[in-house]
Design an enzyme around this catalytic site. Sequence first.
Site, mmCIF file in Angstrom:
data_model
loop_
_atom_site.group_PDB
_atom_site.id
_atom_site.type_symbol
_atom_site.label_atom_id
_atom_site.label_comp_id
_atom_site.label_asym_id
_atom_site.label_seq_id
_atom_site.Cartn_x
_atom_site.Cartn_y
_atom_site.Cartn_z
ATOM 1 N N CYS A 189 69.592 -74.700 76.633
ATOM 2 C CA CYS A 189 68.037 -74.380 76.689
ATOM 3 C C CYS A 189 67.424 -75.036 77.906
ATOM 4 O O CYS A 189 67.748 -76.160 78.202
ATOM 5 C CB CYS A 189 67.342 -75.080 75.497
ATOM 6 S SG CYS A 189 65.708 -75.230 75.368
ATOM 7 N N ARG A 227 64.143 -78.056 77.736
ATOM 8 C CA ARG A 227 64.088 -79.275 77.056
ATOM 9 C C ARG A 227 63.306 -80.384 77.583
ATOM 10 O O ARG A 227 63.198 -81.407 76.935
ATOM 11 C CB ARG A 227 65.682 -79.733 77.107
ATOM 12 C CG ARG A 227 66.346 -78.958 76.154
ATOM 13 C CD ARG A 227 67.853 -79.283 76.158
ATOM 14 N NE ARG A 227 68.637 -78.779 77.259
ATOM 15 C CZ ARG A 227 69.936 -79.053 77.714
ATOM 16 N NH1 ARG A 227 70.463 -80.100 77.252
ATOM 17 N NH2 ARG A 227 70.392 -78.319 78.665
ATOM 18 N N TRP A 258 58.537 -71.531 72.981
ATOM 19 C CA TRP A 258 57.803 -70.318 73.519
ATOM 20 C C TRP A 258 58.575 -69.384 74.594
ATOM 21 O O TRP A 258 59.686 -70.055 74.992
ATOM 22 C CB TRP A 258 56.455 -70.693 74.130
ATOM 23 C CG TRP A 258 56.573 -71.597 75.260
ATOM 24 C CD1 TRP A 258 56.754 -71.463 76.702
ATOM 25 C CD2 TRP A 258 56.205 -73.109 75.071
ATOM 26 N NE1 TRP A 258 56.624 -72.611 77.377
ATOM 27 C CE2 TRP A 258 56.409 -73.835 76.429
ATOM 28 C CE3 TRP A 258 55.699 -73.922 74.061
ATOM 29 C CZ2 TRP A 258 56.172 -75.040 76.688
ATOM 30 C CZ3 TRP A 258 55.521 -75.176 74.468
ATOM 31 C CH2 TRP A 258 55.773 -75.739 75.553
ATOM 32 N N GLU A 312 63.144 -63.386 79.070
ATOM 33 C CA GLU A 312 64.074 -63.126 77.959
ATOM 34 C C GLU A 312 63.603 -61.958 77.544
ATOM 35 O O GLU A 312 64.519 -60.909 77.016
ATOM 36 C CB GLU A 312 63.784 -64.232 77.013
ATOM 37 C CG GLU A 312 64.180 -65.654 77.302
ATOM 38 C CD GLU A 312 63.507 -66.584 76.104
ATOM 39 O OE1 GLU A 312 62.616 -67.149 76.194
ATOM 40 O OE2 GLU A 312 64.696 -66.552 75.153
#
Length: 392
Positions: free
Chosen positions: A93, A96, A267, A272
């Site tokens: 991720c 973070r 979010w 992506e």
Amino acid sequence: MTSTIAQSTELPVQRCPVDHATTGAGPAAARPVDREEALDFLEQFYSESGAETPFEQRLREVDLEIDETGCYTHTLDELTFGARVAWRNAARCIGRLYWKSLHVRDLRHVSAPVDVAEGCIDHLREATRGGRIRSTITVFAPDRPGRPGPRIHNDQLIRYAGHRTETGEVRGDGRYADFTDQVVALGWERPSPAGRFDVLPLLISSGHGKPEMFRIPSDAVLEVPLSHPDHPWFAELRLRWHAVPAIANMPLVVGGVTYPAAPFNGWYLGTEIGARNLTDVDRYDLLPVVAQRLGLDTSSERTLWRDRALVEMVRAVQHSFDEAGVTMADHHSESRRFLTHVAKEEKAGRRCPADWSWIVPPVSGGLTPVYHRYYDEPDPTQRPAFLQPGEA
Ligand code: ARG
């Protein structure tokens, strides 16, 4: 108004009348909690966070509860800390930096599929906040010896169906063609005509039970219609995407306790959707369509038509979310924030494992600072953690 929140007068959840095959719970459901793991976690919690109850006393309580039940109950502060640190430990991720702000919804008393579905729908509403998206996790009942917790079979709370057509093509999200077949076999009535953006039902089972299906009411799913800042034709493609990415099938493990159903969301990052979901060949595969509308020469790879169409796709996604007032990050800013996070973690004396191939964005990698360095190797034994589906 660029975002569409469809109204729905239906009940929040509808039970599926069909009887389904049983799904097995993982091994964690059979074993008592590992005391070592509980101890490690409590030590970490007390050293990083602290609590009113003295450490030794808390340890005795936990020991006793494990003796009696094979499991123990986290305090809300422990659970909150555990979920946040699981995020902090998520090597894939990039977002973070915000781990401390994760909003934790405690639904540990909930395990019946119908109630889990309701909890998931409430989660979506709470996390969406009309577009001001809030990172949120909902924790349902844990696995206890002989009493496994509930499971959500969808990989995310919101996903679009992939309908196989007679010609062997898929209408919608190609990655979900199998899952779509599965829910259709279980009795899901797909919309007619089948659309490209039909939200799949939730498939949830209780510990020992069969999966049950629940429709997500459309007013719990905020979606953004896509348009392009310079090309009016883009809106004619009638593309859209949902506002909230909420992973639903990764078990949360804290101090030896496994929470198999703990959906969480952040979010979106524009890439992506723009550089993966809508463009991957096995998903929506839209670059040829966009390139053609842009009038690009697609006769040779060397015109870089794919790259040029890709940038316009990501621009459209970013522009549309901004116009709709829906939180979305961009890969340049988020990459810098991630390096701030890494520096903060180093300063706190902690390892910050990261998976390079997931952290580097799928467009313009080398333009972002995350590309130009390596990171601490991910450690699969690090806890608290979100596990891969089926790992618990
Ligand atoms: N990449 C996934 C998707 O496109 C979402 C993964 C989680 N992403 C996030 N920004 N929290 O749906």
